[in-house]
Design a protein around this motif. Structure first.
Motif, short mmCIF file in Angstrom:
data_model
loop_
_atom_site.label_atom_id
_atom_site.label_comp_id
_atom_site.label_asym_id
_atom_site.label_seq_id
_atom_site.Cartn_x
_atom_site.Cartn_y
_atom_site.Cartn_z
N SER A 130 -16.42 4.44 95.17
CA SER A 130 -15.40 5.25 96.38
C SER A 130 -15.58 6.34 96.45
N ASN A 131 -15.91 7.03 95.65
CA ASN A 131 -15.97 8.80 95.38
C ASN A 131 -17.39 9.34 95.30
N LEU A 132 -18.63 8.52 95.62
CA LEU A 132 -19.88 8.87 95.44
C LEU A 132 -20.08 10.04 96.27
N ASP A 133 -19.66 10.17 97.32
CA ASP A 133 -20.07 11.30 98.22
C ASP A 133 -19.65 12.61 97.47
N ALA A 134 -18.67 12.55 97.05
CA ALA A 134 -17.96 13.85 96.34
C ALA A 134 -18.91 14.28 95.16
N ALA A 135 -19.18 13.24 94.38
CA ALA A 135 -19.92 13.43 93.28
C ALA A 135 -21.32 13.75 93.77
N VAL A 136 -22.21 13.35 94.53
CA VAL A 136 -23.52 13.71 95.20
C VAL A 136 -23.43 15.12 95.33
N ARG A 141 -24.89 20.83 94.04
CA ARG A 141 -24.49 22.09 93.83
C ARG A 141 -25.13 22.40 92.19
N LEU A 142 -24.98 21.68 91.48
CA LEU A 142 -25.30 21.90 90.17
C LEU A 142 -26.80 21.93 89.85
N THR A 152 -30.42 28.99 79.76
CA THR A 152 -31.47 29.54 78.96
C THR A 152 -31.68 28.62 77.89
N GLY A 153 -32.98 28.34 77.34
CA GLY A 153 -32.98 27.41 76.02
C GLY A 153 -33.25 26.25 76.43
N PRO A 154 -33.63 25.39 75.68
CA PRO A 154 -33.72 23.96 76.12
C PRO A 154 -32.37 23.44 76.68
N VAL A 155 -32.64 22.73 77.81
CA VAL A 155 -31.50 22.27 78.69
C VAL A 155 -31.37 20.84 78.67
N LEU A 156 -30.19 20.31 78.03
CA LEU A 156 -30.12 18.95 78.35
C LEU A 156 -28.47 18.77 78.57
N LEU A 157 -28.17 18.65 79.92
CA LEU A 157 -26.77 19.02 80.32
C LEU A 157 -26.07 17.30 80.66
N ASN A 158 -25.05 17.13 80.04
CA ASN A 158 -24.40 15.82 80.50
C ASN A 158 -23.11 15.96 81.37
N VAL A 159 -23.31 15.54 82.45
CA VAL A 159 -22.05 15.89 83.61
C VAL A 159 -21.56 14.64 84.03
N ASN A 160 -20.23 14.65 84.03
CA ASN A 160 -19.37 13.64 84.58
C ASN A 160 -18.56 14.01 85.67
N PHE A 161 -18.56 13.14 86.65
CA PHE A 161 -17.54 13.43 87.98
C PHE A 161 -16.61 12.85 87.97
N PRO A 162 -15.32 13.46 88.14
CA PRO A 162 -14.08 12.61 88.28
C PRO A 162 -13.93 11.76 89.40
N ASP A 163 -12.87 11.02 89.32
CA ASP A 163 -13.15 9.78 90.57
C ASP A 163 -12.30 10.09 91.51
N LEU A 164 -12.69 11.30 92.30
CA LEU A 164 -11.69 11.99 93.39
C LEU A 164 -12.58 12.27 94.28
N PRO A 165 -11.89 12.29 95.59
CA PRO A 165 -12.20 12.72 96.63
C PRO A 165 -12.66 14.32 96.72
N GLY A 221 -9.21 16.58 86.60
CA GLY A 221 -9.91 16.65 87.82
C GLY A 221 -11.09 17.38 88.02
N PHE A 222 -11.60 18.06 87.07
CA PHE A 222 -12.88 18.90 86.96
C PHE A 222 -13.99 17.99 86.77
N VAL A 223 -15.16 18.66 87.08
CA VAL A 223 -16.32 18.12 86.81
C VAL A 223 -16.51 18.53 85.53
N SER A 224 -17.10 17.60 84.62
CA SER A 224 -17.17 18.22 83.00
C SER A 224 -19.11 18.10 82.95
N VAL A 225 -19.06 19.46 82.41
CA VAL A 225 -20.73 19.59 82.16
C VAL A 225 -20.67 20.37 80.61
N THR A 226 -21.40 19.08 79.91
CA THR A 226 -21.62 19.29 78.45
C THR A 226 -22.92 19.75 77.98
N PRO A 227 -23.41 20.66 77.40
CA PRO A 227 -24.69 20.98 77.17
C PRO A 227 -25.00 20.20 75.57
#
Ligand code: MN
Length: 250
Positions: A130-136, A141-142, A152-165, A221-227
């Protein structure tokens, strides 16, 4: 600029299709994704049979294998040039804390990372779309930010999007992985033929969701970005281990 996109929900998943459509204005996009859902596949490779690589009418390439198979095959012979970025998702469901070890979404990205290519795994913390548009929009942006101003450096980012508009998303937070409780018990059931079978139970609730974790960011309610890194060495235990093995050398 060339982006390889995969996922673990399979090449027909709405999260993949929407992400691909969005990223096309940033780069050339190639999709190599599993034929069927391989959520929970982790980093498994198929070594007991060959893999078929087929082309869907929409241009997506699909493989009768795991997420890691897809990216591995793409990078070791299928693609005629190396992508600048490997992206995975958008997954149907959270990949936070310990989930990352089981996740096929993270695995597809980490396969790119293992080949030295920056990689990002995207997951929507919801089993609905239901909130795929917001996640996309946030994923776009990311990716644009990473292409313009690479980490910089080797990059492996784990991103989670909140279930929010979109209007309710609070921002983007850099996080560490939290932890879950052990998963729920297996669910016993019976086949029509009288055999007892077991369904693996759902993941446990958050155990460490303290400040700074992915769980906490999502809750607020934040987008989470974990290296992430893939070196499993327990570095803090290394000197103790040196002492521990010494008697075994005598
Ligand atoms: Mn999945």
């Amino acid at each position: 600029m060339h982006i390889l996109i995969s996922n673990d929900d399979g090449y027909t998943a709405p999260g993949l299709e929407a992400l691909v459509a969005s990223l096309r204005n940033l780069a050339e996009v190639t999709v190599v994704a599993p034929e069927i859902n391989h959520s929970g596949a982790s980093n498994s490779l198929t070594l007991t049979r060959p893999l078929a690589v087929r082309h869907a009418a929409n241009g997506f390439i699909y493989v009768n294998g795991t997420p890691s198979d897809c990216v591995h095959v793409a990078l070791t012979g299928l693609l005629d040039r190396r992508p600048d970025l490997v992206v995975s998702g958008i997954n149907n469901g959270a990949n936070m804390g310990d989930d990352t070890l089981y996740s096929g979404t993270v695995a597809a990205a980490s396969e790119g990372y293992l080949f030295g290519i920056p990689a990002i795994a995207f997951s929507l913390v919801s089993k609905s779309w239901s909130n795929l548009d917001a996640a996309v929009a946030q994923a776009h942006r990311l990716v644009a930010h990473q292409l313009a101003q690479p980490v910089t450096g080797p990059v492996l980012l784990n991103v989670n999007f909140p279930d929010l508009p979109a209007a309710q998303v609070k921002g983007v937070a850099a996080t560490r992985l939290g932890k879950r409780h052990p998963s729920q018990p297996v669910v016993r059931s019976a086949t029509p033929y009288g055999e007892t079978v077991y369904w693996i139970g759902p993941a446990g609730a958050a155990n460490d969701a303290s400040e700074g974790t992915d769980f906490d960011a999502i809750k607020r309610g934040f987008v989470s970005v974990t290296p992430l890194r893939l070196d499993l060495t327990q570095h803090a235990q290394l000197s103790q281990m040196t002492d521990w093995v010494r008697p075994l050398c005598e």
